[in-house]
Design a protein around this motif. Structure first.
Motif, mmCIF file in Angstrom:
data_model
loop_
_atom_site.group_PDB
_atom_site.id
_atom_site.type_symbol
_atom_site.label_atom_id
_atom_site.label_comp_id
_atom_site.label_asym_id
_atom_site.label_seq_id
_atom_site.Cartn_x
_atom_site.Cartn_y
_atom_site.Cartn_z
ATOM 1 N N SER A 1 0.866 -1.177 0.000
ATOM 2 C CA SER A 1 0.000 0.000 0.000
ATOM 3 C C SER A 1 0.905 1.229 0.000
ATOM 4 O O SER A 1 1.862 1.323 0.760
ATOM 5 N N VAL A 2 0.604 2.147 -0.878
ATOM 6 C CA VAL A 2 1.420 3.339 -1.042
ATOM 7 C C VAL A 2 0.682 4.509 -0.418
ATOM 8 O O VAL A 2 -0.501 4.719 -0.677
ATOM 9 N N LEU A 3 1.389 5.274 0.389
ATOM 10 C CA LEU A 3 0.816 6.454 1.031
ATOM 11 C C LEU A 3 1.108 7.665 0.158
ATOM 12 O O LEU A 3 2.264 7.959 -0.135
ATOM 13 N N TYR A 4 0.052 8.347 -0.271
ATOM 14 C CA TYR A 4 0.200 9.529 -1.111
ATOM 15 C C TYR A 4 0.006 10.786 -0.276
ATOM 16 O O TYR A 4 -0.839 10.841 0.608
ATOM 17 N N CYS A 5 0.787 11.797 -0.593
ATOM 18 C CA CYS A 5 0.735 13.074 0.108
ATOM 19 C C CYS A 5 -0.508 13.847 -0.330
ATOM 20 O O CYS A 5 -0.812 13.916 -1.519
ATOM 21 N N ASP A 6 -1.215 14.450 0.618
ATOM 22 C CA ASP A 6 -2.389 15.256 0.290
ATOM 23 C C ASP A 6 -2.010 16.623 -0.269
ATOM 24 O O ASP A 6 -2.829 17.287 -0.886
ATOM 25 N N VAL A 7 -0.770 17.047 -0.070
ATOM 26 C CA VAL A 7 -0.346 18.366 -0.529
ATOM 27 C C VAL A 7 0.101 18.321 -1.986
ATOM 28 O O VAL A 7 -0.393 19.055 -2.828
ATOM 29 N N CYS A 8 1.047 17.428 -2.307
ATOM 30 C CA CYS A 8 1.607 17.398 -3.664
ATOM 31 C C CYS A 8 1.122 16.204 -4.482
ATOM 32 O O CYS A 8 1.469 16.094 -5.654
ATOM 33 N N VAL B 1 4.809 9.781 -0.532
ATOM 34 C CA VAL B 1 5.508 10.603 0.458
ATOM 35 C C VAL B 1 7.026 10.521 0.334
ATOM 36 O O VAL B 1 7.726 11.447 0.734
ATOM 37 N N GLU B 2 7.545 9.448 -0.256
ATOM 38 C CA GLU B 2 8.986 9.334 -0.440
ATOM 39 C C GLU B 2 9.503 10.320 -1.490
ATOM 40 O O GLU B 2 10.683 10.630 -1.536
ATOM 41 N N TYR B 3 8.618 10.820 -2.352
ATOM 42 C CA TYR B 3 9.020 11.699 -3.445
ATOM 43 C C TYR B 3 8.637 13.161 -3.225
ATOM 44 O O TYR B 3 8.780 13.972 -4.134
ATOM 45 N N CYS B 4 8.158 13.504 -2.053
ATOM 46 C CA CYS B 4 7.753 14.884 -1.769
ATOM 47 C C CYS B 4 8.913 15.865 -1.924
ATOM 48 O O CYS B 4 8.706 17.022 -2.265
ATOM 49 N N GLU B 5 10.128 15.404 -1.686
ATOM 50 C CA GLU B 5 11.277 16.302 -1.759
ATOM 51 C C GLU B 5 11.529 16.809 -3.171
ATOM 52 O O GLU B 5 12.197 17.815 -3.358
ATOM 53 N N PHE B 6 10.972 16.155 -4.179
ATOM 54 C CA PHE B 6 11.185 16.573 -5.557
ATOM 55 C C PHE B 6 10.138 17.580 -6.016
ATOM 56 O O PHE B 6 10.213 18.091 -7.121
ATOM 57 N N GLU B 7 9.157 17.842 -5.212
ATOM 58 C CA GLU B 7 8.137 18.839 -5.501
ATOM 59 C C GLU B 7 8.534 20.123 -4.784
ATOM 60 O O GLU B 7 9.331 20.109 -3.869
#
Length: 190
Positions: free
Chosen positions: A11-18, A22-28
């Protein structure tokens, strides 16, 4: 017959902001907001990704080997805020954009409906024209206006039908940003 084992799905957790994992939030461009959301919503995942490791990394980045402060550490948050500001400007520009739907009278009682401004919301006009042509069983094409912007020209008087279609198919366009321009030409009296 050999028994096959079915692998467990992750199960993959997706960020509500970007909206990235969540592992890739740093690229946004919204890492700070993403971290705040993750810390409040999923503290265990936040600790796993950014916990003590985040503090030691920040300490290493701000101090170089001799123990003096590094100048790049101050520039990075400035770049981050510039990127966040750029994203916010684009969002504000997109929300200020309008989609104009208007009817133009051609010869005699023939009419065409034009749709302008869909490209401001990231909608490809050629694909939208194809969808409109298929939906209403009519001709639709993309043309350039005088100010070099794309507009979709659909054969027929379909103002309100296209309005409903845009609301249904393109969720990224708010209803308040769609404007129907009525044809104000006076008709000839017979």
């Amino acid at each position: 017959m050999a028994s096959q084992t079915i692998p467990k799905l992750k199960s993959v957790l997706y960020c509500d902001v970007c909206t990235l994992p969540v592992e890739y939030c740093e690229f946004e461009g919204t890492l700070k907001k993403c971290k705040e959301w993750l810390k409040s919503s999923h503290p265990d995942v936040y600790d796993k990704l950014y916990g003590e490791q985040d503090l030691s990394k920040d300490l290493e980045n701000t101090l170089n080997v001799s123990g003096t402060k590094d100048s790049n550490a101050e520039e990075q948050p400035a770049k981050l805020t510039k990127e966040e500001k750029r994203v916010e400007r684009e969002e504000a520009k997109r929300m200020a954009s309008k989609v104009l739907i208007k009817t133009i009278e051609r010869t005699k009682r023939k009419r065409v409906t034009t749709v302008q401004g869909l490209d401001a919301f990231g909608i490809e006009t050629k694909k939208a024209a194809k969808m409109l042509a298929n939906k209403f069983a009519t001709g639709a094409s993309v043309t350039k206006t005088a100010d070099k912007k794309d507009e979709i020209v659909v054969q027929g008087d379909l103002n309100y039908d296209i309005f409903d279609f845009i609301l249904e198919k393109f969720k990224e366009v708010p209803e308040d940003n769609i404007k129907i321009v009525e044809d104000t030409k006076s008709k000839k009296k017979q």
